[in-house]
Design an enzyme around this catalytic site. Structure first.
Site, PDB file in Angstrom:
ATOM      1  N   HIS A 127      39.219  38.111  42.258  1.00  0.00           N
ATOM      2  CA  HIS A 127      40.357  38.362  43.100  1.00  0.00           C
ATOM      3  C   HIS A 127      40.598  39.759  42.847  1.00  0.00           C
ATOM      4  O   HIS A 127      41.891  40.204  42.815  1.00  0.00           O
ATOM      5  CB  HIS A 127      41.940  37.517  42.845  1.00  0.00           C
ATOM      6  CG  HIS A 127      41.437  35.964  43.004  1.00  0.00           C
ATOM      7  ND1 HIS A 127      41.791  35.433  44.225  1.00  0.00           N
ATOM      8  CD2 HIS A 127      41.149  35.060  42.172  1.00  0.00           C
ATOM      9  CE1 HIS A 127      41.422  34.266  44.092  1.00  0.00           C
ATOM     10  NE2 HIS A 127      41.155  33.743  42.955  1.00  0.00           N
ATOM     11  N   ASN A 175      45.111  29.475  46.774  1.00  0.00           N
ATOM     12  CA  ASN A 175      44.095  29.738  47.639  1.00  0.00           C
ATOM     13  C   ASN A 175      43.991  29.203  49.133  1.00  0.00           C
ATOM     14  O   ASN A 175      45.122  28.601  49.326  1.00  0.00           O
ATOM     15  CB  ASN A 175      42.545  29.271  47.108  1.00  0.00           C
ATOM     16  CG  ASN A 175      42.174  29.887  46.076  1.00  0.00           C
ATOM     17  OD1 ASN A 175      42.639  30.989  45.432  1.00  0.00           O
ATOM     18  ND2 ASN A 175      41.512  29.076  45.173  1.00  0.00           N
ATOM     19  N   TYR A 189      45.377  32.084  32.600  1.00  0.00           N
ATOM     20  CA  TYR A 189      46.156  33.234  33.246  1.00  0.00           C
ATOM     21  C   TYR A 189      47.030  34.137  32.707  1.00  0.00           C
ATOM     22  O   TYR A 189      47.142  35.272  32.889  1.00  0.00           O
ATOM     23  CB  TYR A 189      46.863  32.587  34.587  1.00  0.00           C
ATOM     24  CG  TYR A 189      46.141  32.397  35.825  1.00  0.00           C
ATOM     25  CD1 TYR A 189      46.293  33.088  37.073  1.00  0.00           C
ATOM     26  CD2 TYR A 189      45.106  31.443  35.642  1.00  0.00           C
ATOM     27  CE1 TYR A 189      45.637  32.651  38.062  1.00  0.00           C
ATOM     28  CE2 TYR A 189      44.221  31.090  36.913  1.00  0.00           C
ATOM     29  CZ  TYR A 189      44.727  31.969  37.979  1.00  0.00           C
ATOM     30  OH  TYR A 189      43.837  31.548  39.250  1.00  0.00           O
TER      31      TYR A 189
END
Length: 743
Positions: free
Chosen positions: A91, A165, A379
């Protein structure tokens, strides 16, 4: 009452773009135009008298050695040398915007006590980052790829991130496989090729040996992976989360974003061309829409399953490679999000924004989805690697609610916190907050298990939903998917790779596998490996058409040459502007083009936005050729303008022509199988395969032609707007007309 308060707040936020988060960011925003100082300073605040010349030892006749003592020059160069931070592993390329979120009512109260989902008087600031997955920061926008759709809600109870997404499933079931899928899809290690695409051996080798990815591959090879705009794609939370209500009951939930404008895509040839012609196409599109007041909007929906029904399905609801079909679990629309403010500076907002799936607020929790469990760790960890341990103090990431804890120090610590830094302490400073007063409450889930590495029985089935997705597509969407698979596998030069995958496809659909195998030289099956019972569900893009036909934010190119009909053009532009579409004049030169009745070079001209070679039809949603004999003749003598129209035809875009513009289509462009207006003295409208033509469009025609977006015998604008609202004329492709035109 709370809903009425929310409506007033929404109107104010929509008009001004001001949210609590925007106000918070202004504490760190500097506007040089307001002249906060008399001029340039160093980072330590000293005025700079010369920013162009390094201090030297020189006699003035020739350059001398540059002096290390020049702190001003050293600081300027040093700061430049350290401007880059590590880009995201995935990303990396993205675009972002600010907005707000609100729920319509408190209907979700039966599922959750989270005020962000139950209080209609609230306007919650949001920041959204859209992205591609595979490519680097410098890759193109229109590559075939999954698109990230990450939303940060700055709630009064803390930040909540939906890190989603534009595709509702993923390639893998367990986070343990994440390094493998990303290593496989990224450029191959021996030569760093290809950039921004999955058409290579390693990716198809991996997914061919990892059948759990079959469903995701179907989505990634569909039109979903080449969106027309970020504003025209769905968003999904992908993972299964949980909600908890005030009674302590737990529900499983999936989150959905549904675009107001419908779900629309580019054609593959178009996406390839835009990648070279304008690699920033999606970024510019987002900024242009917001600047023009056509604010992107999504409806927010939830799919909810009570805890007692967790095992009622033939798939595991915690499997991230599966959807919850809407006929089994309906989507409940409970709110909306609007993006109405562009960023002031890309790096501190879009590049430094950091999302974390573990960021939830009271009333929202996690499930045992094995992909989500790993994402919650990954993350948080990756943001520390990229931005440092104090990444949540960066302006774009910090909450708008008060923050107090005993975390201290670390690189780039911005806070100065007085007094004690531990708990318990003698002054009772910074105590934990009981759940009854707003502290985060975990659901008391009872677990009886054995510690082991395995996947349950329902996690072993990989093809049913891949088949369901393929069955649910329209004929043209299936054709596009077959073409995409054929393109990708044809770029694999190892026969083992493309032969393996063509065999795998036969588990999904026999005709699909057969056609792809023929195209790429794979193993052509003689019979299906699995029966296809033909089950369908709501996944086709056509199923998500706008509630009302719209041309909002659509880009219309008006192709002109000297001698065009100015009155006609001005009437058309005014009419389409009323529908919030934008029109762009494309002429033989940028700047002055001369309408009929004006002397070229000396008469009163009209300004063209671009010239024929400066843009292409790929940048626009539709093309119109106005009337004017001299202008039409000039267009007919230009190979580039003929290509403009043929290319738009090949990409199934609406094409309009009036008066002599119709003759240009008939005699120069020669579109196959299309019926055109035959009487140039009549304002009757002829529509054929998305090509809208009329003989004349005078003052009377324009006066009667209000923008209503419908088909009819009269009204060029209304008929053209109707074709434009459909996005593309896929019948043109289905009936073989596209293949007859070179573009």
């Amino acid at each position: 009452m709370s809903s009425a308060i929310g409506s007033v707040k929404q109107a104010l936020v929509s008009a001004t773009g001001q949210t609590a988060k925007v106000a918070d960011l202004q504490k760190n925003t500097i506007d040089p135009a307001s002249k906060p100082t008399k001029g340039l300073t160093t980072d330590h605040g000293v005025f700079v008298s010369d920013t162009d010349n390094w201090l030297q030892a020189t006699n003035g006749a020739r350059p001398g050695p540059s002096l290390l003592e020049d702190q001003i020059a050293r600081e300027k160069i040093m700061r430049f040398d350290h401007e880059r931070i590590p880009e995201r592993v995935v990303h990396a390329r993205g675009a972002g915007a600010h907005g707000y979120f609100k729920v319509y009512d408190d209907s979700a109260k039966k599922y959750t006590y989270a005020p962000v989902l139950t209080d209609p008087s609230r306007i919650t600031p949001t920041f959204v980052r859209f992205s591609t997955v595979q490519g680097s920061r410098g890759s193109a926008d229109t590559v075939r790829d999954v698109r990230g759709f990450a939303t940060k809600f700055y709630t009064q109870e803390g930040n909540w991130d939906i890190v989603g997404n534009n595709i509702p499933v993923f390639f893998i079931q367990d986070a343990m496989k994440f390094p493998d899928i990303i290593h496989a899809v990224k450029p191959e290690p021996h030569n760093e090729v290809p950039q921004g695409q999955s058409a290579h051996n390693n990716f198809w080798d991996f997914v061919g040996l990892q059948p759990e990815s079959a469903h995701m591959v179907m989505w990634a090879m569909s039109d979903r992976a080449i969106p027309r705009s970020y504003r025209m794609m769905q968003g999904f939370g992908v993972n299964t989360y949980t909600l908890m209500n005030a009674q302590g009951e737990r529900f499983f939930v999936k989150f959905h974003w549904i675009p107001e404008l419908g779900v629309h895509s580019l054609m593959w040839d178009e996406a390839l061309k835009i990648g070279g012609q304008d690699p920033d196409f999606h970024r510019k599109d987002l900024e242009e829409a917001i600047a023009n007041g056509a604010y992107p909007k999504w409806f927010f929906g939830i799919q909810v399953i009570p805890e007692a029904r967790e095992n009622d399905f033939d798939f595991d609801i915690l499997d991230a490679t599966k959807i919850w079909p809407e006929e089994l679990v309906p989507v409940e629309i409970i709110g909306e999000m609007v993006l109405n403010r562009t960023v002031d500076e890309y790096f501190p907002e879009v590049e430094q924004v950091a999302f974390c799936t573990a960021h939830v607020v009271p009333g929202i929790g996690f499930s045992d989805d094995p992909l989500l469990q790993g994402r919650n760790f990954s993350y948080f960890d990756t943001q520390i690697s990229r931005l440092g341990v104090n990444w949540q103090q960066l302006p774009i990431n910090r909450p708008v609610c008060p923050v107090l804890n005993h975390h201290r120090d670390g690189a780039m610590q911005h806070k100065i916190t007085k007094d004690l830094n531990y708990w318990p302490n003698r002054r009772s400073i910074g105590p934990p907050v009981p759940t009854s007063e707003g502290g985060y409450a975990e659901y008391p889930e009872k677990i009886q298990a054995i510690k082991q590495r395995l996947r349950s029985a329902k996690f072993q089935e990989h093809y049913n939903q891949a088949q369901l997705f393929y069955n649910s597509l329209t004929d043209y969407e299936k054709a596009h998917l077959i073409s995409a698979l054929s393109f990708e596998l044809s770029h694999c030069d190892d026969p083992v790779v493309y032969q393996t995958y063509t065999k795998l496809l036969n588990n999904i659909d026999f005709n699909l596998a057969k056609q792809v195998a023929i195209n790429v030289g794979g193993v052509v099956p003689e019979k299906p490996l699995r029966e296809n019972p033909g089950h369908t569900t709501r996944v086709s893009q056509l199923a998500f058409a706008p509630r009302e036909p719209t041309i909002k934010s659509r880009r219309i190119a008006i192709l002109v040459a000297d001698g065009f009909n100015l009155g006609e053009v001005e009437a058309l532009r005014a009419a389409f502007k009323a529908g919030m579409a934008t029109t762009w004049i494309i002429g033989p030169r940028r700047g002055t083009v001369y309408p009929a009745g004006q002397e070229v070079g000396s008469g009163k001209g009209y300004s063209a936005d671009h010239h024929y070679e400066g843009q292409r039809s790929t940048m626009f949603d539709a093309i119109i050729i106005p009337s004017g004999a001299k202008h039409a003749q000039a267009l007919a003598e230009s190979g580039r303008t003929i290509h403009w129209v043929r290319e738009a035809f090949g990409h199934c875009k609406p094409i309009g022509a009036l008066g002599e513009g119709v003759a240009f289509l008939r005699e120069a462009v020669q579109l196959p199988g299309v019926k055109l207006a035959s009487d140039l003295s009549s304002d009757n409208v002829t529509t054929s395969y998305g090509v809208v033509t009329t003989g004349k469009y005078d003052v009377g025609s324009a006066a009667a032609d209000t923008l209503t977006i419908k088909q009819g015998e009269k009204g060029f604008v209304s008929n053209f707007a109707y074709e434009l609202s459909k996005h593309r004329c896929w019948e043109r492709e289905k009936d073989g007309l596209v293949s007859k035109v070179a573009f």
